[in-house]
Design a protein around this motif. Structure first.
Motif, short mmCIF file in Angstrom:
data_model
loop_
_atom_site.label_atom_id
_atom_site.label_comp_id
_atom_site.label_asym_id
_atom_site.label_seq_id
_atom_site.Cartn_x
_atom_site.Cartn_y
_atom_site.Cartn_z
N GLU A 245 0.84 -1.22 0.00
CA GLU A 245 0.00 0.00 0.00
C GLU A 245 0.86 1.26 0.00
O GLU A 245 0.51 2.26 -0.63
N ALA A 249 1.06 4.37 -2.65
CA ALA A 249 0.59 5.69 -2.17
C ALA A 249 1.69 6.75 -2.09
O ALA A 249 1.39 7.95 -2.11
N ILE A 262 0.71 4.88 7.31
CA ILE A 262 0.02 4.02 6.33
C ILE A 262 0.27 2.54 6.68
O ILE A 262 -0.65 1.73 6.72
N SER A 474 -3.54 4.31 -5.81
CA SER A 474 -3.77 4.02 -4.39
C SER A 474 -5.08 4.65 -3.94
O SER A 474 -5.37 5.79 -4.31
N LEU A 476 -5.53 5.90 -1.28
CA LEU A 476 -5.19 7.05 -0.42
C LEU A 476 -5.06 8.34 -1.22
O LEU A 476 -5.05 9.42 -0.64
N PHE A 479 -7.85 10.34 -0.38
CA PHE A 479 -8.06 10.59 1.04
C PHE A 479 -7.38 11.91 1.41
O PHE A 479 -6.18 11.96 1.64
#
Ligand code: GLY
Ligand code: MN
Ligand code: MN
Length: 489
Positions: A245, A249, A262, A474, A476, A479
């Motif tokens: 991940e 990201a 993360i 990703s 994220l 986000f």
């Protein structure tokens, strides 16, 4: 009236938090039968006419009325499954007979239930719970230990780990760990020391054996059972997902702390209770600090590598995985050369990894590859030159501890790391084009009958695979959090 209400509330709380597997707990903990079998295995390996004593880990104070999050001593957990502090376990080689005629070969003293304390600091399982949930036949409250009167002088050996004198006394609690240790010392005639801050330098000339337990526990804990391997695989897989991940990201300008977050979010998402060790997230030259845990760098540079050494702890078992990746998604020619050298060292050690081989041999193999490569790249002059670019060994056991107990010669079902690295700090005596490059590649392996199985292959290891993964989108990226301070105009 008020008192009656408090009494009723406490009764209700005691009832609600009563025994039986709570619906709030995971249902895949190691079973009580598993822990009991581990005690039996230890008993079988103990010397004739001996007793082994284990104490729970101490609660460590952080400051004022805040303690560090409690973590059980791994031996204590391995043998009992008990997760609370203030407890002592005795395992006997031979059956003992109590004054009332009860025959037993193990006994545990645990912290007493207390509705008020449980309301503040969490559930306790108490002596009854230790019987029901953990399968002990002889389980008592800690307050009973003082008058527990087995005759210790009759044993040929009393096995225990010597005390580090780092356990605080809670003067208001005569059943805390400090008191249990003091009561034990009294019972076994533990020699008085001149300086209470030092541990004994010599083995006393009586039946106290403070050296033998380590090897017995290393024999047991070093070779993993099927159940332990399952938990280890899970911890490793969770940690690999964290690396993946982050590969997707990461962007220049992120902070070391954000990258750490993360990984640790992924660990928690999969219900990993803890970290096996403090997370190491070092951008650029910070990667040269082997156990760098500050993780303070606020903004990662476009051109640097980031070294990430993190392990999720799942139900007590920890992974230990390092990936080193380029912050911008593409290795520079120099970074790639060092990375591929470290990877080839790891591959060479992995090929050498099989039953009968000593852990230290894996370091010799990696070191050989790295030194030859550093000479070819012109970073050092001779293969035997003493240098600081690879200052550590490459292998250790993993399990309930990140540096787990285990013997040095490999056997099937041992779990180990292989983790070569090259670290070239700024201002090193070599061409500046290499400065600030730090690469460690660390994977987790299970020893098999013929060789070893790579457990952590889910996290990409080759340059091509890492660069390909870093191109993946990703979740994220969507986000976004609010700015804490308005941007200056
Ligand atoms: N993370 C500690 C080590 O690699 O040994
Ligand atoms: Mn390691
Ligand atoms: Mn590591």
């Amino acid at each position: 009236m008020k008192h009656k209400l408090i009494a009723f509330t406490l009764l209700l709380f005691t009832f609600c938090s009563s025994f039986g597997q709570s619906p709030d707990l995971p249902n895949d903990f190691l079973s009580k039968e598993w822990h009991k079998e581990r005690r039996q295995k230890l008993r079988e390996s103990m010397p004739a006419n001996s007793v082994a004593i284990f104490f729970a880990n101490a609660v460590r104070n952080r400051s004022n009325d805040v303690d560090y999050v409690y973590h059980q001593d791994p031996d204590f957990f391995y043998l009992t499954g008990y997760r609370e502090p203030e407890a002592v376990l005795l395992i006997f080689k031979d059956n003992q007979t109590a004054a009332n005629g009860t025959v037993y070969n193990e006994i545990i003293f645990v912290q007493e239930r207390n509705a008020m304390r449980e309301m503040w600091t969490g559930r306790r399982i108490g002596a009854e719970g230790t019987k029901n949930l953990l399968g002990f036949e002889q389980a008592f409250n800690g307050s009973q230990f003082k008058k527990y009167n087995v005759e210790f002088s009759k044993f040929s050996e009393i096995l225990f780990y010597d005390f580090q004198n780092d356990v605080r006394d809670n003067p208001r609690d005569s059943t805390d760990l400090y008191s249990l240790i003091e009561q034990f010392k009294e019972k076994v005639n533990y020699p008085k020391k001149d300086n209470s801050l030092t541990v004994l330098k010599e083995q006393p000339k009586n039946n106290l054996n403070m050296r033998g337990l380590h090897s017995l526990m290393a024999s047991l804990r070093g070779v993993k059972t099927t159940e332990e391997i399952e938990l280890l695989r899970k911890a490793v897989m969770i940690s690999c997902v964290g690396q993946v991940e982050v590969m997707k990201a990461i962007e220049p300008g992120m902070s070391e702390r954000e990258i750490q977050g993360i990984h640790e979010y992924v660990f928690k998402k999969y219900q990993a209770e803890d970290l096996g060790y403090p997370s190491i997230v070092g951008g650029g030259h910070n990667g040269c600090i082997l156990h760098y845990t500050d993780n303070y760098k606020p903004s990662l540079d476009n051109k640097e590598l980031i070294l990430m050494d993190l392990g999720a702890e799942f139900h007590g078992y920890t992974a230990d995985i390092t990936r080193t990746i380029p912050v911008n998604g593409k290795f520079s020619p120099e970074q790639k050369k060092i990375y591929e050298l470290v990877l080839s060292a790891q591959e060479a050690s992995m090929k050498a990894c099989k039953p009968g081989v000593e852990l230290s041999h894996l370091t010799v193999v990696s070191r050989d590859v790295v030194n030859k490569g550093l000479v070819e790249l012109g970073i050092i002059k001779t293969e035997t030159e003493k240098h600081l670019f690879f200052p550590h060994g490459v292998s250790h056991h993993i399990g309930l501890d990140v540096h787990d107990k285990g013997h040095r010669v490999l056997e099937p079902n041992m779990a180990i790391t292989i983790e070569p690295g090259v670290y070239i700090p700024d201002n090193s005596a070599t061409d500046p084009k290499w400065w600030g490059i730090a690469v460690r590649i660390e994977d987790d392996y299970l020893i098999t009958k013929e060789g070893c199985e790579l457990l952590s292959g889910y996290a990409p290891r080759t340059v091509a695979d890492i660069e390909a993964m870093m191109k993946q989108p990703s979740p994220l990226q969507k986000f976004k959090l609010p700015e804490l301070e308005p941007k200056k105009k």
